[in-house]
Design an enzyme around this catalytic site. Structure first.
Site, PDB file in Angstrom:
ATOM      1  N   ASP A 109       0.945  -1.148   0.197  1.00  0.00           N
ATOM      2  CA  ASP A 109      -0.028  -0.033   0.045  1.00  0.00           C
ATOM      3  C   ASP A 109       0.932   1.256   0.170  1.00  0.00           C
ATOM      4  O   ASP A 109       2.236   1.067   0.311  1.00  0.00           O
ATOM      5  CB  ASP A 109      -0.978  -0.057   1.103  1.00  0.00           C
ATOM      6  CG  ASP A 109      -1.750   1.192   1.204  1.00  0.00           C
ATOM      7  OD1 ASP A 109      -2.316   1.701   0.356  1.00  0.00           O
ATOM      8  OD2 ASP A 109      -1.977   1.661   2.344  1.00  0.00           O
ATOM      9  N   LYS A 110       0.374   2.518  -0.157  1.00  0.00           N
ATOM     10  CA  LYS A 110       1.193   3.745  -0.199  1.00  0.00           C
ATOM     11  C   LYS A 110       0.941   4.442   0.928  1.00  0.00           C
ATOM     12  O   LYS A 110       1.785   4.526   1.701  1.00  0.00           O
ATOM     13  CB  LYS A 110       0.975   4.495  -1.430  1.00  0.00           C
ATOM     14  CG  LYS A 110       1.683   5.575  -1.616  1.00  0.00           C
ATOM     15  CD  LYS A 110       1.179   6.553  -2.776  1.00  0.00           C
ATOM     16  CE  LYS A 110       0.218   7.427  -2.460  1.00  0.00           C
ATOM     17  NZ  LYS A 110       0.289   8.359  -1.543  1.00  0.00           N
ATOM     18  N   GLY A 152      -5.178   3.559  -3.507  1.00  0.00           N
ATOM     19  CA  GLY A 152      -6.293   4.217  -3.976  1.00  0.00           C
ATOM     20  C   GLY A 152      -6.190   5.546  -4.545  1.00  0.00           C
ATOM     21  O   GLY A 152      -7.330   6.258  -4.925  1.00  0.00           O
ATOM     22  N   ASP A 195      -1.371  -1.008   6.043  1.00  0.00           N
ATOM     23  CA  ASP A 195      -1.647  -0.557   7.340  1.00  0.00           C
ATOM     24  C   ASP A 195      -3.134  -0.611   7.711  1.00  0.00           C
ATOM     25  O   ASP A 195      -3.515  -0.140   8.793  1.00  0.00           O
ATOM     26  CB  ASP A 195      -0.748   0.772   7.503  1.00  0.00           C
ATOM     27  CG  ASP A 195      -1.553   1.952   6.764  1.00  0.00           C
ATOM     28  OD1 ASP A 195      -1.552   3.018   7.590  1.00  0.00           O
ATOM     29  OD2 ASP A 195      -1.748   1.837   5.832  1.00  0.00           O
TER      30      ASP A 195
END
EC number: 7.6.2.1
Length: 1135
Positions: free
Chosen positions: A415-416, A689, A826
């Protein structure tokens, strides 16, 4: 008649598909029946409030535990062998199989029994704690386990909720309470819950006991953040008042009441039906590649075992077909034996040979592997370098079954936000009506106390623009779900707005806090939400009050949220904020082009952007919205779907106000970690996203994309110009024509001059690629997409929904190479991909602990992934690979001499070794050294593994458990077995090897073979050990000493519990022979020599990267003392 009626009712419910009964439940508050004529009173039975986290009871522990253990194929196999030994006449005692099996079963049962006893103890403490019930208008204390659905409970401040409750009333006048859910999802922030509107005025026990209501809600389900229900409140003879119930009205078991004196609630889910208990259920079992290899090897050895038994059975009857060999003079058969069926005798002999050779299947290997995984997992939790001082958190291991899988990862999906970035937002600027405003006094997300001015990047707006600007700031002050907490008591009076006291903002979204704090510098301050009124302080220091009418909550599919508020002047506004892709299509007015260009520019710089829009609502329009929302909220079936449809209808025809830009800084050492993973041959994909430009800027900052990376796009914008088919074929030709195939074997990420590709794809394009093929269509976009991805050094997937993240992981996971995947994130939106990947890692971040709770491992920061994979994963894989191969090797050494011995004893199933040696070989003599090796071995220093990530490639793709390596270990075992047997055989060929001419017997021969074997397999492990500690020395040499001492005692003492003692004085007599000592030394040396020569030659001629590092480290360790000695010598010669 009553019985018939009840039977008909049950048949109707179970067979006729009465959906309302199946999918929902009715709870009678306080166990009061509804008034006559309201609805039928149907008493329902629910479980009590006992929590049972234990697996066993006193009565079912033995049968249930045995059943679970014998479901494992190795244990079941040895049970069958043990039963065969009991039933038929076999060459070995049942003790030889029964004792190791009993040891394994007993140790496992004790471990599991102790763990379950601890669970029982914890359950009893929880079930016996006291709870306050409301009964007949007064409080009664009972044990928690006696709580039933429908009981009204009172909970005081700092107490935990005993079950899942519907919040009825509070000591607060506004009917709210604050709750912490740290024990459920790890979030320590206070969450606000709201009492039912029609019951929040009931503050005393008498008032709450007079409540006449029923609750209809969904059946228990484990989602902590979802609840659907409605409450019917009866007032006299009138129709009941119906109110919707959602997650904001539900107080979960395990949560704690904070800053509220007391609350009343009604129990709706109790005991094992509470959401906390439903979340006890374990996730689907993941199996590592090593475990799969181990089971495959086990099947191979089982085939070898059957072949040995079959060959010996055939050869026995061939040998006995010769005259006088079937019935030697010393072993005449009885008449009954002569009359037995030939096939029955052959089958009995086959089973006897199976029993004789069954030790080739190592039963103790499974226990050793389990102990190695369980004990080895503590090395991660004990690693101080992976402890984060700022958070006060260290790594967590939720499952130890996948330790070695950390050393096999080929793809990392990350994820970012909050994973690569800090999720610590800092307000940068806002664009209102095309005019850019920057608060020049915002530092590290905090506004300086003496700053109130505004820097305008371009010209200030005119008078008409000023009104829109203020409306924009009001929208940001009102469109959020922030809680305000100041230094006053929560139930006490609030500070006056002009007191100058700063409030602390609490929200589940760091973006919201950054925006509200940033807007303060423009003169607008959000003060509080009180009694459904939101208060804000404007530029003129006047307090403005807006009535909060509705909240259209944010979700990851809509990617926006809205509020409907009413001003003091009676004007009704809908304020909406969200991602640009979800706002722009719904806008009909505003300076869209100017704002869009600013949003795109900020996204390229890596800033997170949000757009803000609004529309005015007339009273008639608002009434229609209320009816639409009320109908959706009261639905018990598909409420989320109906609400989403209602939101789609409401959030239309908006007027664009402006956009905001917030910076989310890159995490410390995130770039170094990604660079190291790429050098290790691991492909890194970012699934986020966020919009494409923002995510791409972050990928450049963290070195996922480099300056020479050519970006390939499969995005909605490009698909508007070309078809998906054309885009994919064009990109496929490009990457294949340029020969930029960056597979795991040749891509290192070290060269800045090498042309490489990076792929960017968005959620909409992925949906088209993943769409099932139509009938008659020959195109397969998935395979084409995978071919492009294989030739790209990195992939960025933006605008991803949570389920799309899992789809991407699944697509790679089940591709033809079947690579090992790892997902790290996270937030709750990352849980689906974490569960899908082979290894799931949760980052203990600011978005709660949903990811950490559902993961296999949890780490404080993304940078810790580097050491977890390159060091811990590397060590785990090396250790367990040696353990598995060594177990099979030493069992080949053990049982193949027994096979050879049958050729010299007429295939009579005579054992070569004594029963004690057969029993203790795997349990005592050879088990501890390999267990310790598999826990502490470090073939390369930790620093070297971190400095040179390419070493990770040497163990890639299960390199140490491939067939080539497995066959080498097996052949080595066969060679050693041949040396043991025939070396001892030829040495004893003249049979006179003692000084007094005494002849050695078969037990002495077997003991000599066994002694050489124990010393050889133990010294083989010593030669493989690179990291020596005092524990290694103690265990390795101690095991050999234990064998010698045991053999001396076993053969030197007459044991009264033995009916016969064939080993008496055998070991001592063997050691009294000089040739026996010579045989032991010579055969051990000859056995180890080929392995030593192979290692020396391979290290000199074809060294691996790991062996080169080992050689370099050895040279350095030799050079340092030499340099020190020379320096000391030169200093002593100085005049």
């Amino acid at each position: 008649m009553e019985c018939c009626s009840l039977a008909r009712t049950l048949v109707h419910r179970y067979c006729a598909g009465e959906e309302d009964w199946v999918d929902s439940r009715t709870v009678y508050v306080g166990h009061r029946e509804p008034p006559p004529g309201a609805e039928a009173y149907i008493p329902q039975r629910y479980p009590d409030n006992r929590i049972v986290s234990s697996k066993y009871t006193f009565w079912n522990f033995i049968p249930k535990n045995l059943f679970e253990q014998f479901r494992r194929i190795a244990n079941f196999y040895f049970l069958i062998i043990f039963l065969v030994q009991l039933i038929i006449d076999t060459p070995t005692s049942p003790v030889t199989s029964g004792l190791p099996l009993f040891f394994v079963i007993t140790v496992t049962a004790i471990k599991q029994g102790y763990e379950d006893w601890l669970r029982h103890k914890a359950d009893n403490a929880m079930n016996q704690c006291s709870v306050h019930f409301v009964q007949h208008g007064r409080l009664v204390r009972k044990q928690s386990r006696k709580l039933r659905v429908g009981d009204i409970v009172m909970v005081k401040e700092d107490e935990t909720f005993p079950c899942d409750l519907i919040f009825l009333s509070s000591s607060r006048a506004d009917g709210t309470c604050h709750v912490t859910t740290a024990s459920l999802d790890g979030e320590s922030s206070h969450k606000t819950h709201y009492a039912v509107q029609d019951t929040k005025g009931f503050h005393s026990e008498e008032d709450i006991d007079s409540l006449h209501a029923t609750i209809e809600c969904e059946q228990p389900q484990p989602d902590l953040y979802k609840f659907v229900g409605r409450i019917n409140v009866y007032n006299g003879q009138n129709d009941p008042v119906v109110r919707p119930l959602g997650s904001e009205n539900l107080l979960l078991r395990g949560a704690t009441l904070k800053n509220t004196e007391k609350i009343f609630g009604v129990a709706i889910y109790t005991g094992m039906e509470t959401k906390m208990a439903l979340n006890y259920q374990s996730k689907s079992q993941k199996r590592s590649a090593v475990e799969k290899s181990m089971n495959t090897f086990l099947i191979v050895y089982l085939c070898i075992l059957i072949s040995k038994a079959l060959v010996n059975t055939i050869l026995k009857y061939v040998w006995q077909s010769k005259p006088f060999q079937d019935e030697p003079w010393y072993n005449r058969k009885t008449e009954a034996e002569r009359q037995r069926n030939l096939f029955l005798r052959a089958f009995t002999d086959f089973l006897a040979f199976m029993v004789l050779f069954n030790y080739i299947i190592p039963v103790s290997m499974y226990v050793t592997v389990e102990m190695q995984k369980f004990l080895g997992s503590y090395f991660i939790t004990w690693d101080n370098e992976m402890f984060d001082e700022e958070m006060g958190e260290g790594p967590l291991v939720n499952t130890s079954d996948l330790n070695e899988e950390l050393g096999q990862v080929e793809y990392v999906f990350t994820d970012k936000t909050g994973t690569l970035t800090e999720n610590n937002m800092e307000f940068k600027e806002c664009c209102v009506e095309g005019h850019v405003c920057v608060p020049h006094a915002v530092c590290n997300g905090q506004a300086l106390p003496d700053a109130s001015a505004i820097d305008m990047i371009d010209a200030s707006p005119g008078a008409s623009g000023r009104e829109r600007e203020e409306l924009f700031f009001r929208a940001l002050c009102l469109c959020h779900t922030i809680q305000v907490k100041d230094d006053d008591e929560a139930d006490g009076p609030q500070k006056s707005p002009d007191s100058g006291k700063r409030s602390a903002y609490i929200s589940s979204s760091p973006d919201e806090v950054a925006l509200v704090e940033g807007i303060q510098r423009f003169g607008f301050t959000f003060l509080r939400l009180k009694d459904s009124y939101m208060e804000l302080l404007n530029r003129d220091n006047d307090v403005e009050r807006f009535e909060l009418l509705e909240i259209l909550s944010f979700d990851s599919v809509r990617r926006r949220m809205s509020v409907i508020v009413k001003s003091a002047a009676g004007e009704i506004y809908l304020f909406c904020k969200g991602a640009d892709s979800s706002i722009f299509p719904r806008v009909i007015e505003g300076k869209v082009d100017q704002i869009r260009s600013r949003v795109e520019r900020n996204a390229v710089e890596g800033l997170r952007t949000l757009c803000v829009a609004y529309k005015r609502l007339v009273p008639e329009e608002y009434e229609g919205i209320c009816e639409l929302l009320q109908a959706a909220k009261l639905a018990l079936q598909d409420r989320d779907k109906k609400l989403a449809e209602a939101y789609e209808q409401i959030e239309t025809d908006l007027i664009l106000l402006g956009a905001t830009a917030v910076e989310d800084r890159l995490q410390e050492k995130a770039a170094d970690t990604i660079e190291a993973l790429q050098k290790a041959g691991i492909k890194v994909w970012v699934l986020t996203g966020d919009k494409m430009e923002t995510a791409a800027a972050t990928c450049y900052a963290c070195k996922l994309f480099r300056r020479n990376t050519q970006l390939l796009e499969v995005t909605t914008k490009r698909l508007e110009e070309q078809s998906l088919h054309d885009v994919l074929f064009e990109l496929s030709k490009m990457v294949l024509r340029c020969g930029a195939s960056l597979t795991r074997d040749n891509f290192s990420g070290l060269s800045a001059d090498t042309q490489d590709y990076g792929l960017i794809i968005d959620g909409a394009a992925l949906s088209l690629i993943m769409k099932p093929r139509e009938a008659g269509s020959s195109s397969n976009y998935r395979e084409l997409f995978l071919d492009i991805c294989r030739n790209c050094s990195a992939v960025l997937c933006c605008r991803m929904a949570p389920l799309q993240k899992a789809q991407i992981v699944k697509l790679i996971k089940f591709s033809k190479e079947h690579p090992i995947t790892l997902a790290i994130g996270d937030g709750a939106n990352d849980v689906s991909m974490i569960l899908e990947a082979h290894v799931g890692i949760g980052v203990i971040g600011k978005e709660g602990r949903q990811a950490a709770r559902n993961s296999d491992y949890a780490i404080p920061k993304f940078k810790h992934l580097k050491k977890m994979l390159l060091v811990h994963g590397h060590f785990y894989y090396i250790r367990i690979s040696e353990l598995v191969q060594y177990f099979f090797y030493k069992n080949v050494c053990f049982i193949f001499p027994q096979f050879l011995y049958q050729f010299f004893c007429g295939f009579s199933q005579q054992t070569l070794y004594d029963t004690a040696y057969l029993t203790l070989y795997n349990i005592s003599f050879t088990s501890l050294p390999i267990l310790l090796y598999s826990l502490v071995e470090q073939h390369v220093a930790m620093d070297a593994l971190q400095r040179d990530p390419a070493l990770y490639r040497d163990i890639a793709k299960n390199a140490l458990l491939r067939w080539r390596t497995f066959i080498y270990w097996t052949l080595l075992g066969l060679y050693d077995a041949l040396v043991f047997f025939f070396g001892a055989y030829f040495m004893f060929e003249n049979t006179t090897v003692t000084s007094n001419g005494q002849v050695f017997g078969n037990w002495t021969f077997g003991t000599l073979v066994f002694t050489v074997m124990v010393f050889t397999v133990t010294l083989k492990l010593a030669l493989d050990t690179h990291y020596w500690t005092w524990i290694n020395h103690f265990v390795i040499w101690g095991s050999l000493l234990f064998y010698v001492v045991f053999s001396l005692l076993w053969g030197g003492v007459i044991w009264p519990f033995l009916s016969y003692q064939r080993m008496y004085y055998v070991f001592i007599q063997m050691l009294s022979s000089g040739p026996a000592w010579l045989a032991i030394v010579l055969l051990v040396t000859v056995s180890l020599l080929p392995d030593v020569l192979k290692k020396v030659l391979c290290r000199q001629l074809w060294p691996s990267a790991i062996e080169r590092v080992q050689t370099r480290n050895q040279c350095l360790s030799v050079e340092q003392p030499t340099v020190f000695m020379l320096s000391q010598t030169s200093s002593s010669l100085t005049f």
